[in-house]
Design a protein around this motif. Structure first.
Motif, PDB file in Angstrom:
ATOM      1  N   UNK A 145       0.834  -1.204   0.000  1.00 12.44           N
ATOM      2  CA  UNK A 145       0.000   0.000   0.000  1.00 12.44           C
ATOM      3  C   UNK A 145       0.869   1.254   0.000  1.00 12.44           C
ATOM      4  N   UNK A 146       1.916   1.263   0.822  1.00 12.40           N
ATOM      5  CA  UNK A 146       2.789   2.440   0.891  1.00 12.40           C
ATOM      6  C   UNK A 146       3.475   2.697  -0.447  1.00 12.40           C
ATOM      7  N   UNK A 147       3.886   1.631  -1.134  1.00 12.20           N
ATOM      8  CA  UNK A 147       4.562   1.817  -2.415  1.00 12.20           C
ATOM      9  C   UNK A 147       3.629   2.406  -3.472  1.00 12.20           C
ATOM     10  N   UNK A 148       2.312   2.209  -3.310  1.00 14.85           N
ATOM     11  CA  UNK A 148       1.363   2.713  -4.297  1.00 14.85           C
ATOM     12  C   UNK A 148       0.882   4.128  -3.998  1.00 14.85           C
ATOM     13  N   UNK A 149       0.764   4.491  -2.735  1.00 16.45           N
ATOM     14  CA  UNK A 149       0.201   5.806  -2.425  1.00 16.45           C
ATOM     15  C   UNK A 149       1.224   6.919  -2.565  1.00 16.45           C
TER      16      UNK A 149
END
Length: 270
Positions: A226-230
């Protein structure tokens, strides 16, 4: 002359107003998040219509499914190990006396107050010193550290409410120490063990810092994904994923509270 009936002035409850404001402050962003997870638009700036395509896209995303699998492996493995060791640790601290008991108790529960970044860095340095290759199992080993503290704390709280003479009565009736623990003490501790495991499961599933420091290649967990996408902006499929995670957390919290309530009711009836 007729007496005038005194009219009571309506009371203004500041506590009620404050509680409502706090609930709005805490849960309004979650409601907005849930609403825009059904937005037709790829951007959250405007509403363009209702759709379920982001949820459908989410369940077809192999990267998300792989990260969910890794997170579940880490959470179930670390909680299972912490449940056994944490229960034994809590029973040992409550039932036995030994030199350095106070120091050991403080060290055991220290991960509850140590910042996650400190645990992450310390674990990474230790793994580098002993030359252990980073993988999904190094994440499990790191998560056991704080899961152990939470399980031990909840079980020790449950132990404090139990009659300390239960095991002695079982031993007087001819049970062995092993039978007294398995057939008398463990069933009484089970609500606390389950509650502690549910709490540790949610915390393990939610962890980002420790997992990001101790993960090897191919062991990306869900918070890391999730962090890599946001970093490039929040997309509607991430909104949908967040709603699902909130619902799962709510269900786990409801189960833990139900177990705790039933256990309290049982103690009162006794």
């Amino acid at each position: 002359m007729p007496k005038l009936q005194s009219q009571e002035k309506p009371r203004f409850y500041w506590q009620l107003l404050f509680s409502l404001l706090m609930f709005v402050y805490m849960y309004l962003p979650i409601l907005v998040l849930a609403l825009f997870s059904f937005n037709e638009s790829r951007f959250s700036a405007s509403w363009e219509g209702f759709t379920l395509k982001w949820y459908q896209q989410l369940f077809r995303d192999q990267r998300i499914l792989s990260s969910v699998q890794n997170s579940l492996i880490v959470a179930f493995s670390s909680v299972a190990i912490a449940a056994v060791i944490g229960t034994l640790m809590a029973v040992g601290l409550a039932r036995y006396r030994f030199r350095g008991k106070g120091l050991y108790r403080g060290v055991s529960y220290l991960p509850l107050i140590i910042p996650d970044i400190a645990i992450a860095v310390a674990t990474l340095v230790f793994l580098a010193v002993v030359q252990i290759r980073l993988s999904i199992w190094t994440i499990v080993a790191a998560h056991v550290v704080f899961c152990l503290a939470y399980v031990g704390l909840v079980v020790s709280t449950r132990l404090a409410d139990l009659d300390p003479h239960l095991e002695e009565a079982a031993l007087d009736l001819g049970a062995t120490p092993r039978e007294a623990f398995l057939k008398v003490l463990l069933p009484e501790l089970m609500p606390g063990i389950i509650s502690g495991c549910l709490l540790a499961f949610v915390l393990s599933l939610d962890d980002f810092l420790i997992a990001s420091f101790t993960a090897g290649s191919g062991s990306t967990t869900l918070p890391m994904e999730i962090f890599s996408r946001i970093r490039t902006g929040v997309k509607p499929d991430i909104n949908a994923l967040s709603v699902i995670l909130i619902l799962i957390s709510g269900v786990v919290f409801f189960l833990a509270e139900s177990i705790r309530y039933q256990s309290a009711e049982k103690r009162l009836k006794q």
